[in-house]
Scaffold this motif. Structure first.
Motif, PDB file in Angstrom:
ATOM      1  N   GLU A   3       9.276   0.506  -7.215  1.00 11.73           N
ATOM      2  CA  GLU A   3       8.190   1.437  -7.472  1.00 11.73           C
ATOM      3  C   GLU A   3       7.729   2.110  -6.181  1.00 11.73           C
ATOM      4  O   GLU A   3       7.974   1.623  -5.077  1.00 11.73           O
ATOM      5  CB  GLU A   3       7.013   0.719  -8.127  1.00 11.73           C
ATOM      6  N   LEU A   6       1.864   2.440  -2.766  1.00  8.45           N
ATOM      7  CA  LEU A   6       0.521   2.900  -3.087  1.00  8.45           C
ATOM      8  C   LEU A   6       0.137   4.051  -2.153  1.00  8.45           C
ATOM      9  O   LEU A   6       0.465   4.040  -0.966  1.00  8.45           O
ATOM     10  CB  LEU A   6      -0.484   1.759  -2.930  1.00  8.45           C
ATOM     11  N   PHE A  10      -5.580   4.852  -1.974  1.00  4.09           N
ATOM     12  CA  PHE A  10      -5.916   3.465  -2.324  1.00  4.09           C
ATOM     13  C   PHE A  10      -6.683   2.800  -1.184  1.00  4.09           C
ATOM     14  O   PHE A  10      -7.642   2.050  -1.406  1.00  4.09           O
ATOM     15  CB  PHE A  10      -4.640   2.671  -2.625  1.00  4.09           C
ATOM     16  N   ASP A  21      -9.325  -4.933  -5.029  1.00  2.29           N
ATOM     17  CA  ASP A  21      -8.227  -4.285  -5.742  1.00  2.29           C
ATOM     18  C   ASP A  21      -6.855  -4.673  -5.207  1.00  2.29           C
ATOM     19  O   ASP A  21      -5.832  -4.440  -5.868  1.00  2.29           O
ATOM     20  CB  ASP A  21      -8.388  -2.773  -5.695  1.00  2.29           C
ATOM     21  N   LYS A  25      -1.725  -6.703  -6.310  1.00  5.57           N
ATOM     22  CA  LYS A  25      -0.773  -5.740  -5.780  1.00  5.57           C
ATOM     23  C   LYS A  25       0.395  -6.494  -5.128  1.00  5.57           C
ATOM     24  O   LYS A  25       0.274  -7.664  -4.770  1.00  5.57           O
ATOM     25  CB  LYS A  25      -1.442  -4.814  -4.768  1.00  5.57           C
ATOM     26  N   ARG A  39       3.212 -11.060  -4.867  1.00  3.76           N
ATOM     27  CA  ARG A  39       1.906 -10.590  -5.336  1.00  3.76           C
ATOM     28  C   ARG A  39       0.808 -11.150  -4.453  1.00  3.76           C
ATOM     29  O   ARG A  39       0.752 -12.357  -4.191  1.00  3.76           O
ATOM     30  CB  ARG A  39       1.651 -11.040  -6.779  1.00  3.76           C
ATOM     31  N   CYS A 150       2.114   3.456   3.564  1.00  3.04           N
ATOM     32  CA  CYS A 150       2.364   4.403   2.476  1.00  3.04           C
ATOM     33  C   CYS A 150       3.801   4.917   2.478  1.00  3.04           C
ATOM     34  O   CYS A 150       4.199   5.683   1.597  1.00  3.04           O
ATOM     35  CB  CYS A 150       1.392   5.577   2.564  1.00  3.04           C
ATOM     36  N   LEU A 156       2.779  -1.631   0.049  1.00  6.10           N
ATOM     37  CA  LEU A 156       2.218  -2.254  -1.153  1.00  6.10           C
ATOM     38  C   LEU A 156       2.586  -1.384  -2.338  1.00  6.10           C
ATOM     39  O   LEU A 156       2.565  -0.151  -2.233  1.00  6.10           O
ATOM     40  CB  LEU A 156       0.694  -2.354  -1.067  1.00  6.10           C
ATOM     41  N   ILE A 157       2.946  -2.032  -3.454  1.00 10.81           N
ATOM     42  CA  ILE A 157       3.190  -1.311  -4.694  1.00 10.81           C
ATOM     43  C   ILE A 157       2.265  -1.874  -5.759  1.00 10.81           C
ATOM     44  O   ILE A 157       1.653  -2.941  -5.575  1.00 10.81           O
ATOM     45  CB  ILE A 157       4.662  -1.386  -5.144  1.00 10.81           C
ATOM     46  N   ASP A 158       2.154  -1.170  -6.859  1.00 11.98           N
ATOM     47  CA  ASP A 158       1.226  -1.595  -7.905  1.00 11.98           C
ATOM     48  C   ASP A 158       1.705  -2.881  -8.549  1.00 11.98           C
ATOM     49  O   ASP A 158       2.904  -3.199  -8.559  1.00 11.98           O
ATOM     50  CB  ASP A 158       1.088  -0.494  -8.957  1.00 11.98           C
ATOM     51  N   GLY A 159       0.766  -3.633  -9.103  1.00 10.36           N
ATOM     52  CA  GLY A 159       1.073  -4.879  -9.780  1.00 10.36           C
ATOM     53  C   GLY A 159       0.122  -5.081 -10.941  1.00 10.36           C
ATOM     54  O   GLY A 159      -0.812  -4.290 -11.134  1.00 10.36           O
ATOM     55  N   ARG A 161      -2.861  -6.304 -13.362  1.00  9.20           N
ATOM     56  CA  ARG A 161      -4.261  -6.680 -13.187  1.00  9.20           C
ATOM     57  C   ARG A 161      -4.410  -8.176 -13.445  1.00  9.20           C
ATOM     58  O   ARG A 161      -3.625  -8.777 -14.181  1.00  9.20           O
ATOM     59  CB  ARG A 161      -5.148  -5.891 -14.150  1.00  9.20           C
TER      60      ARG A 161
END
Length: 200
Positions: A3, A6, A10, A21, A25, A39, A150, A156-159, A161
């Protein structure tokens, strides 16, 4: 797990928001030896220059702390106890020395490589359940100082919740009243959190 990293937006937010937040991630580091990912399950916010626990307390600005004063979305990496590296996410805005310390991650990818670097079993909680352990497992050191999170190899990539708890930060008794502020965030029930169940 390819992916997109971020975006800078962010990180360009209040440090407490970014710290909360960041839980869930995914930290990714592509190295010559291979790719590792995990994570984030524990992080702490540091809000200098007023925060007595922050390296930038009192406006301290040195070669070591300069990255914290830079634009958000970069890595602030420092050496502690003469033996461990710690990695932080620079947040908020240019000239404001706020950062989020990554304290623990749950390994997702490259466990064999992490274990070889750490000298422990892939199944061991000691693989990544502390800030120095994370950096050793992920090969994060001086070379990563100031890295742009970035783009590039450390991102960091999204993960997903998750359910988040909070508590005072670890090991900062010297910070007086600031030591009691609940600026440590963690994933509830995750076994890689660096201490036995903190209060929340």
């Amino acid at each position: 797990m390819r992916e997109r990293a971020l975006p800078r937006s962010f990180y360009a937010r209040p440090v407490l928001t970014v710290a909360r937040d960041a839980i869930g991630k995914v930290l990714v580091h592509d190295t010559k030896q291979g790719r590792v990912a995990g994570r984030i399950v524990e992080a702490e916010a540091y809000r200098g220059p007023e925060d007595r626990a922050a390296h930038s307390f009192g406006g301290r600005r040195t070669k070591r702390t300069e990255a914290m004063y830079g634009p958000p979305g970069h890595a602030y990496v420092f050496f502690v106890y003469g033996m461990h590296w710690h990695v932080n996410l620079v947040t908020t805005k240019l000239g404001v020395p706020h950062a989020v310390l990554i304290r623990a991650v749950e390994p997702l990818e490259g466990l064999e490589l992490m274990a070889r670097r750490r000298g422990v079993a892939e199944t061991s909680l000691n693989l990544t359940n502390g800030p120095g352990k994370v950096c050793e497992a992920f090969a994060i050191d001086r070379a990563c100082y100031g890295a742009d999170l970035c783009r590039g190899r450390l991102v960091l990539i999204d993960g997903p919740r998750t359910t988040i708890g909070r508590s005072p930060r670890v090991g900062i008794d010297y910070a007086g009243d600031w030591a009691g502020r609940p600026w440590r965030f963690f994933e509830r029930g995750n076994r890689y959190v660096s201490r036995a169940r903190p209060r929340s």
